[in-house]
Motif scaffolding. Structure first.
Motif, short mmCIF file in Angstrom:
data_model
loop_
_atom_site.label_atom_id
_atom_site.label_comp_id
_atom_site.label_asym_id
_atom_site.label_seq_id
_atom_site.Cartn_x
_atom_site.Cartn_y
_atom_site.Cartn_z
N ILE A 72 0.87 -1.17 0.00
CA ILE A 72 0.00 0.00 0.00
C ILE A 72 0.91 1.22 0.00
O ILE A 72 1.73 1.39 0.89
N TYR A 73 0.75 2.06 -1.00
CA TYR A 73 1.60 3.24 -1.14
C TYR A 73 1.03 4.41 -0.35
O TYR A 73 -0.18 4.60 -0.29
N THR A 74 1.93 5.20 0.23
CA THR A 74 1.51 6.42 0.93
C THR A 74 1.15 7.48 -0.11
O THR A 74 1.49 7.35 -1.28
N MET A 78 2.66 7.92 -3.85
CA MET A 78 1.81 7.94 -5.03
C MET A 78 1.99 9.23 -5.84
O MET A 78 1.82 9.22 -7.06
N SER A 79 2.33 10.32 -5.16
CA SER A 79 2.56 11.56 -5.90
C SER A 79 3.88 11.50 -6.68
O SER A 79 4.02 12.15 -7.70
N ARG A 80 4.82 10.71 -6.23
CA ARG A 80 6.10 10.56 -6.93
C ARG A 80 6.07 9.43 -7.95
O ARG A 80 6.59 9.55 -9.04
N ILE A 81 5.46 8.31 -7.56
CA ILE A 81 5.46 7.11 -8.41
C ILE A 81 4.06 6.97 -9.01
O ILE A 81 3.12 6.60 -8.32
N ASP A 82 3.94 7.23 -10.30
CA ASP A 82 2.62 7.20 -10.94
C ASP A 82 2.10 5.78 -11.08
O ASP A 82 2.79 4.80 -10.79
N ILE A 107 11.80 1.68 -3.96
CA ILE A 107 10.89 2.76 -3.53
C ILE A 107 11.63 3.75 -2.64
O ILE A 107 11.48 4.97 -2.80
N ASP A 108 12.45 3.25 -1.74
CA ASP A 108 13.22 4.13 -0.87
C ASP A 108 14.13 5.05 -1.69
O ASP A 108 14.22 6.25 -1.44
N ARG A 109 14.79 4.49 -2.69
CA ARG A 109 15.71 5.29 -3.50
C ARG A 109 14.97 6.25 -4.43
O ARG A 109 15.45 7.34 -4.70
N VAL A 110 13.78 5.86 -4.89
CA VAL A 110 12.95 6.80 -5.66
C VAL A 110 12.57 7.98 -4.79
O VAL A 110 12.68 9.14 -5.20
N THR A 115 14.24 15.42 -7.16
CA THR A 115 13.88 15.85 -8.50
C THR A 115 12.38 16.06 -8.57
O THR A 115 11.63 15.35 -7.90
N SER A 116 11.96 17.00 -9.36
CA SER A 116 10.52 17.27 -9.45
C SER A 116 9.85 16.36 -10.48
O SER A 116 8.67 16.08 -10.38
#
Length: 157
Positions: A72-74, A78-82, A107-110, A115-116
């Motif tokens: 389950i993504y926070t 979710m705002s970073r990983i589409d 996920i941690d490294r993403v 970066t925007s």
């Protein structure tokens, strides 16, 4: 920052160049290549943080996750990983390229990137970097490389 990480990965890791490089020498090379000092520092810190993720004592919760669990993504994740990228992560788990542990490292490294903009292609680079840096994932790294290559050739959807 992604440009620096990709440059380092292609220059030193993917090309089998000398891996034992003095950090000052590396910083000088990156400065000569046109990167900014603050971005170089962030990229090198990002790589150090990746190395620290391998310390299982610090991340025992990750290694104790069941392989059948659902991630389950926070809201921040979710705002970073589409959706497309999250689906790709799930696909890689299903085909055995990622484990729950390596997925969490990715996920941690993403989330550690400053970066925007972040796209699926960036995620693929992060996955390669994580798999390369975690011992015992040589086969998964090769599978990921092959998957990227065939996807770019239009053979896999």
């Amino acid at each position: 920052m992604m440009d620096i990480l990709m440059y380092l990965f292609e220059t030193y890791i993917h090309s089998d160049a000398e891996l034992q490089v003095d950090q000052d020498e590396l910083e000088d090379e990156l400065l000569r290549a046109g990167f900014q000092q603050k971005d170089i520092y962030k990229a090198l810190q990002w790589l150090e943080d990746l190395a620290e993720l391998q310390d299982t004592d610090k991340h025992s919760a990750i290694s104790m996750s069941a392989s059948t669990s659902t991630r389950i993504y926070t809201a921040k994740e979710m705002s970073r990983i589409d959706v497309k990228s999250r689906g790709f992560l799930m696909f890689l788990e299903q085909v055995g390229v990622l484990t729950t542990e390596t997925r969490e490292m990715v996920i941690d490294r993403v989330m550690g990137l400053e970066t925007s903009e972040f796209e699926l292609d960036d995620l693929k680079w992060i996955i390669l970097m994580v798999l390369f840096n975690v011992p015992g994932n040589e086969n998964e790294y090769t599978l990921m490389e092959e998957l990227i290559y065939t996807t770019e050739q239009g053979m896999v959807h």
